[in-house]
Design a protein around this motif. Structure first.
Motif, mmCIF file in Angstrom:
data_model
loop_
_atom_site.group_PDB
_atom_site.id
_atom_site.type_symbol
_atom_site.label_atom_id
_atom_site.label_comp_id
_atom_site.label_asym_id
_atom_site.label_seq_id
_atom_site.Cartn_x
_atom_site.Cartn_y
_atom_site.Cartn_z
ATOM 1 N N PRO A 56 33.189 72.200 -33.105
ATOM 2 C CA PRO A 56 33.823 72.734 -31.887
ATOM 3 C C PRO A 56 35.272 72.263 -31.749
ATOM 4 O O PRO A 56 35.645 71.201 -32.219
ATOM 5 C CB PRO A 56 32.960 72.184 -30.757
ATOM 6 N N TYR A 66 38.877 71.721 -29.205
ATOM 7 C CA TYR A 66 39.214 71.119 -27.912
ATOM 8 C C TYR A 66 38.883 72.086 -26.786
ATOM 9 O O TYR A 66 39.112 73.264 -26.926
ATOM 10 C CB TYR A 66 40.708 70.791 -27.910
ATOM 11 N N ASP A 116 35.770 70.857 -26.181
ATOM 12 C CA ASP A 116 34.388 70.525 -26.532
ATOM 13 C C ASP A 116 34.298 69.595 -27.735
ATOM 14 O O ASP A 116 33.333 68.861 -27.880
ATOM 15 C CB ASP A 116 33.584 71.800 -26.806
ATOM 16 N N TRP A 162 35.924 64.121 -29.279
ATOM 17 C CA TRP A 162 34.965 63.025 -29.410
ATOM 18 C C TRP A 162 35.707 61.703 -29.471
ATOM 19 O O TRP A 162 36.867 61.651 -29.889
ATOM 20 C CB TRP A 162 34.131 63.217 -30.661
#
Length: 108
Positions: free
Chosen positions: A50, A52, A54, A57
């Motif tokens: 995914p 950005y 989502d 991280w």
């Protein structure tokens, strides 16, 4: 192709197992396996991860530490040797020292 004064980074950030890990830049082929800087084995997915926001991280602390150590080592080694002494040069141009002899028939 755009080139700079320094070579490209040898690592890139790779999302795996809920964190961003550093892997060798060449690890891109779907299905390829490789190791992260922290030692975890990863497999390049067939479906892109995914984007950005989502795919935002947290960074793996061990990979981050190893990446920073690599950057510090790379910063200590000059890429093309020392820079030439430009203290006698004018603003952007070449200047000739007044004590340097000129060739016959050549004016400055």
């Amino acid at each position: 192709m755009v080139t700079g004064l320094t070579p490209p980074e040898p690592f890139r950030w790779f999302p795996a197992d809920g964190a961003r890990h550093a892997v060798l830049r060449g690890l891109v082929e779907p299905g390829a396996t490789g190791d992260t800087l922290c030692g975890a084995e990863v497999v390049v997915p067939k479906i892109p991860p995914p984007k950005y926001p989502d795919g935002l991280w947290p960074t793996c602390p061990k990979c981050d530490e190893a990446w920073r150590e690599d950057q510090a080592l790379r910063a200590e080694v000059p890429a093309q040797g020392p820079l030439p002494d430009r203290s006698r040069c004018g603003a952007g141009g070449r200047s000739r020292s007044r004590t340097q002899p000129q060739k016959a028939g050549v004016s400055s």
